[in-house]
Design an enzyme around this catalytic site. Structure first.
Site, PDB file in Angstrom:
ATOM      1  N   ASP A  99       0.753  -0.777  -0.621  1.00 13.91           N
ATOM      2  CA  ASP A  99       0.058  -0.347   0.014  1.00 13.91           C
ATOM      3  C   ASP A  99       0.925   0.892  -0.109  1.00 13.91           C
ATOM      4  OD1 ASP A  99      -1.336   2.301   1.801  1.00 13.91           O
ATOM      5  OD2 ASP A  99      -3.203   0.896   0.998  1.00 13.91           O
ATOM      6  N   THR A 126      -4.119   2.438  -6.008  1.00 12.28           N
ATOM      7  CA  THR A 126      -5.297   2.899  -5.716  1.00 12.28           C
ATOM      8  C   THR A 126      -6.526   3.444  -6.770  1.00 12.28           C
ATOM      9  OG1 THR A 126      -6.067   3.164  -3.567  1.00 12.28           O
ATOM     10  CG2 THR A 126      -5.207   1.088  -3.767  1.00 12.28           C
TER      11      THR A 126
END
Length: 351
Positions: free
Chosen positions: A118, A140
């Site tokens: 992430d 994302t």
């Protein structure tokens, strides 16, 4: 589809928060279709931030149960004797404290072909290096959103964005952006949060590549700017992989029996007539903003349709006050009366 090879593993390292875990699960499904074994390393939130980041054991358990082809490995939690004034900074410190456990986990696996991080897990690059595993960052959002085109935009010196007003900032591959519209976490160079974000951006080029949740044909200019290295002059540019769009497809089986009322309302509206306004789970605005903006948006003279989603503050949380104020503003009788038959307020999560 052939069975996954258990001796060839991709490890995904999620950030704190269900909103970060779910996109990682969708990426895991995509990689799993390429005949690999997938494990998601999930950090356990410190007790003092569990409600803020909405990563309760029950929420993670539900995601795990719904995705049994994906393995989940829980990294230990660390708490602090002194409460942090900013849960975001506490989250970053909590993630840093998981690095030894993540490195040990990587070394315990027989063969790890990649570690996908992430964007907030930059310090896990150290775990990847110690285990000899190539690391990638999964972004994302879309390619034209901060930070990919703006890795080093906030590191070039000069004034803080907060002092530049509406002066347009020109970044490669995207239209000009008013300085005051930049994310609040990078507005003030003197703020510790901004310093942490700059440090994050500076480490991203250490990765092997950056998968981005977009289509190349949709954002050709932004993707080209990333690939050509104009966003990180003087530094090696990681490979950019447009892999999108990865979204949760439809509702979970448990929700299919009762179709959400907002979907029926949307079906009844004219084509291309609805504006969807969503504040997210951690949206923060000033008290006066939702009332002022929503009052104008809901005025009868606009003749437009709209759907608004806002999550109320939970009783246990003191850090979600802004979503609570949004929820209150959305649900004022005057606003609901003005938007009756043309608008809809969804008080909790929308499908």
């Amino acid at each position: 589809m052939a069975e996954p090879n258990p001796n060839l593993t991709v490890v995904l390292h999620a950030c704190l928060g269900v909103g970060h875990l779910i996109p990682m699960v969708e990426l895991a499904k995509l990689v799993l279709s390429r005949v690999l074994s997938i494990t998601i390393a999930v950090p356990t939130p410190p007790a003092s931030t569990a409600d803020f980041f909405d990563t309760s054991a029950s929420a993670v358990a539900a995601i795990t149960a719904a995705n049994q082809a994906v393995s989940f490995h829980h990294l230990p939690a660390s708490d602090y004797p002194v409460p942090y004034p900013d849960p975001f900074l506490q989250m970053l410190d909590a993630l840093r404290l998981t690095i030894p456990a993540l490195a040990a986990f990587l070394r315990s696996l027989p063969s790890v072909t990649a570690l996908v991080l992430d964007l907030f897990c930059v310090d896990a690059l150290d775990a990847a290096e110690s285990a000899g595993v190539p690391a990638y960052f999964y972004y994302t959002s879309y390619a034209g959103a901060p930070p990919p085109p703006h890795y080093f935009a906030v590191t070039d010196g000069g004034a803080s964005f907060k002092d530049m007003g509406k002066e347009p900032l020109r970044f490669p591959g995207v239209p000009p952006i008013p300085a005051s519209d930049m994310p609040h976490t990078v507005l003030d160079r003197e703020d510790r949060t901004c310093a942490e974000r700059i440090r994050h951006y500076a480490r991203i080029p250490e990765a092997r590549g950056v998968p981005v949740n977009t289509y190349e044909w949709l954002e050709a200019r932004a993707v080209r700017a990333l690939r050509d290295g104009v966003c990180v002059p003087g530094h090696p540019t990681p490979l950019v992989y447009p892999i999108g769009s990865l979204i949760v497809k439809g509702q979970e089986a448990a929700e299919k029996e009762a179709r959400h009322a907002c979907l029926a309302w949307l079906d009844a509206q004219p084509a291309r007539s609805v504006v969807f306004l969503c504040f997210g789970s951690l949206g923060t605005v000033l008290t006066a903003q939702p009332r002022r903006r929503l009052a104008g948006w809901g005025a009868p003279a606009t003749g437009s349709c709209g759907s608004c989603g806002a999550r109320p503050r939970t009783q246990a949380s003191s850090s979600s006050r802004a979503p609570s104020r949004i929820w209150t503003a959305c649900c004022q009788r005057a606003f609901l009366d003005r938007t009756r038959d043309r608008g809809m307020v969804v008080k909790m999560w929308a499908p």
